[in-house]
Design an enzyme around this catalytic site. Structure first.
Site, mmCIF file in Angstrom:
data_model
loop_
_atom_site.group_PDB
_atom_site.id
_atom_site.type_symbol
_atom_site.label_atom_id
_atom_site.label_comp_id
_atom_site.label_asym_id
_atom_site.label_seq_id
_atom_site.Cartn_x
_atom_site.Cartn_y
_atom_site.Cartn_z
ATOM 1 N N TYR A 147 0.858 -1.182 0.000
ATOM 2 C CA TYR A 147 0.000 0.000 0.000
ATOM 3 C C TYR A 147 0.890 1.226 0.000
ATOM 4 C CZ TYR A 147 -3.371 3.507 1.674
ATOM 5 O OH TYR A 147 -4.165 4.620 1.808
ATOM 6 N N ASP A 191 9.233 2.949 -0.164
ATOM 7 C CA ASP A 191 8.183 3.547 0.643
ATOM 8 C C ASP A 191 8.431 3.113 2.080
ATOM 9 O OD1 ASP A 191 5.961 4.307 2.026
ATOM 10 O OD2 ASP A 191 4.514 3.611 0.520
ATOM 11 N N LYS A 219 4.267 8.810 9.064
ATOM 12 C CA LYS A 219 4.016 8.185 10.360
ATOM 13 C C LYS A 219 4.994 8.656 11.456
ATOM 14 C CE LYS A 219 1.005 4.809 8.450
ATOM 15 N NZ LYS A 219 1.002 4.045 7.248
#
Ligand SMILES: *Cc1c(COP(=O)(O)O)cnc(C)c1O
Length: 427
Positions: free
Chosen positions: A144, A239, A267
């Site tokens: 994702y 990522d 995050k």
């Protein structure tokens, strides 16, 4: 467990918010039941609107590596807030965070701050396209990368499947540029790159997959990716929105010794405030406006509160031995869960990189999305609810990681293992 207040709030939420939540996984759809509305959190604990408390292994889906509301971070945010919450002009704070990030992650000579992981990835892809003057993107099934149009595609079936949009509203014309391959599948990767290297701007990968449960890279996967992309003039994007400052201070690229061209973060670097970042070699990054022609902007980018939370979080993470301590706690949790499953006769395939843990309800092995999908999601749903009833909050989906924070104590871990024994035995 009392849930009357959460239930009432959820009914009201659904009147004003689609599905009652502002991000889909929060709604508990894949485990059934109703989401709990959280009132506050401290350390490793979540407290809901009905007064229940939980040991939290979701940690806001990864960011809260110091646990919730760590005093130094909260104090610094409060101080920053008193000085204003956004200026739309540069600040010294941004320079400090940028320096900390580029010091930590050697492949990032320069970095641009944005407001979410989605935005970071979107911008990195644009940059890769601008730099290579090519349009194609290769991603891996089950990874994702945020909800931007080009990346909401996984494979349909077969091997060299052209991207099929996962969501209405994503034009076929967009995902036409997206190729997908199974994670850890070097043969397919080689074949796709051989065939498509002239169109491919970049390959994007989660260096440890964390959005299909936790799937670590096989020994040769990342090095092969690096070789193939370099040989064909394709940029490699890591990522590291989850893995950055999670699996090691310098992210997965430091842990595995593989250097990407571009890195996306999010995050943890926002310490629980909205943040993202992307960066890479100076030569590439100089293409970003206003230094270069690739446009990317943001009203709240480099927001002083978010940046302050990031700086204070990274400062703490630099403490020697911190990642070793997290690893030790995580190893104990994994061991306890594994033993409990064995004793209960429940097939469980465990994966772990540092304080990112996966536990698939299947015999395994789990190496990619297809094998992750073999999991018995109904068994997981039961396990999830039984843990919740005992005050342990795992992710409301089989296909998410469990995270540890520095606020989790050995006693929290032991309590979790005791609860897991009971939950697994009852399946
Ligand atoms: C969470 C996540 C994103 C998206 O970040 P948001 O801040 O939710 O937009 C992108 N990539 C990975 C690997 C993620 O885990």
């Amino acid at each position: 467990m009392k849930t009357a207040v959460s239930r009432k709030l959820f009914i009201e939420a659904q009147r004003y918010i689609p599905g009652g939540v502002n991000s889909p996984v929060r709604a508990f759809r894949s485990v059934g039941g109703q989401p709990l509305f959280i009132k506050r959190a401290k350390g490793a604990r979540l407290y809901d609107a009905d007064g229940n408390s939980f040991i939290d292994y979701v940690l806001s889906w990864g960011p809260m590596i110091l646990g919730h509301a760590p005093a130094p971070v909260i104090k610094a945010i409060a101080r920053a807030a008193a000085h204003g919450t956004s200026y739309g002009a540069p600040t010294e704070l941004e320079v400090r965070l940028a320096r900390m990030i580029t010091d930590a992650v050697p492949s990032m000579q320069q970095v641009r701050l944005v407001s979410s992981g989605t935005e970071a990835v979107m911008s990195a892809i644009r940059l890769a396209r601008g730099y290579t003057r090519k349009d194609g993107v290769l991603k891996f099934e089950g990874c994702y990368h945020g909800h931007s149009d080009y990346l909401l595609a996984k494979a349909g079936s077969g091997l060299a499947t052209l991207g099929i949009p996962d969501s209405p509203g994503v034009p076929m014309d967009f995902t036409r540029h997206t190729l997908t391959a199974p994670y850890n599948d070097i043969k397919t990767l080689q074949r796709l790159i051989q065939t498509h290297h002239r169109e491919l701007a970049c390959v994007i990968v989660e260096p440890v997959a964390g959005n299909m449960g936790v799937v670590p890279p096989g020994d040769d996967f990342l090095p092969t990716l690096r070789e193939l992309t370099r040989a064909h003039g394709i940029l490699l994007i890591f990522d590291e929105v989850i893995t950055g400052f999670r699996v090691a201070y310098g992210g997965a690229q430091t842990l595995y010794g593989v250097t990407p061209d571009l890195t996306c973060l999010g995050k943890i670097i926002g310490g629980g405030l909205p943040v993202g970042a992307y960066g890479g070699g100076k030569e590439i990054m100089q293409l970003i406006a206003p230094a270069g022609p690739v446009y990317q902007a943001g009203t709240l980018s480099g927001n002083p509160l978010a940046v302050t939370a990031g700086i204070e979080t990274l400062k703490k993470l630099k403490q020697p031995g911190l990642y070793r301590q997290l690893d030790k706690l995580a190893a104990r949790l994994a061991e306890g869960l594994g033993n409990a499953a064995k004793k209960a006769g429940v097939p469980l395939t465990q994966t772990r990189v540092g304080s990112m843990l996966g536990a698939f309800f299947t015999r395994g092995p789990v190496v990619d999305y297809a094998s992750a999908k073999q999991s018995d999601t109904q068994a997981y749903a039961k396990f999830f609810h039984r843990m919740l009833e005992q005050g342990v909050y795992f992710a409301p989906s089989q296909f998410e990681a469990a995270f540890l924070s520095t606020a989790h104590s050995a006693a929290d871990i032991e309590r979790t293992i005791v609860s897991a024994r009971a939950a697994l035995k009852s399946l």
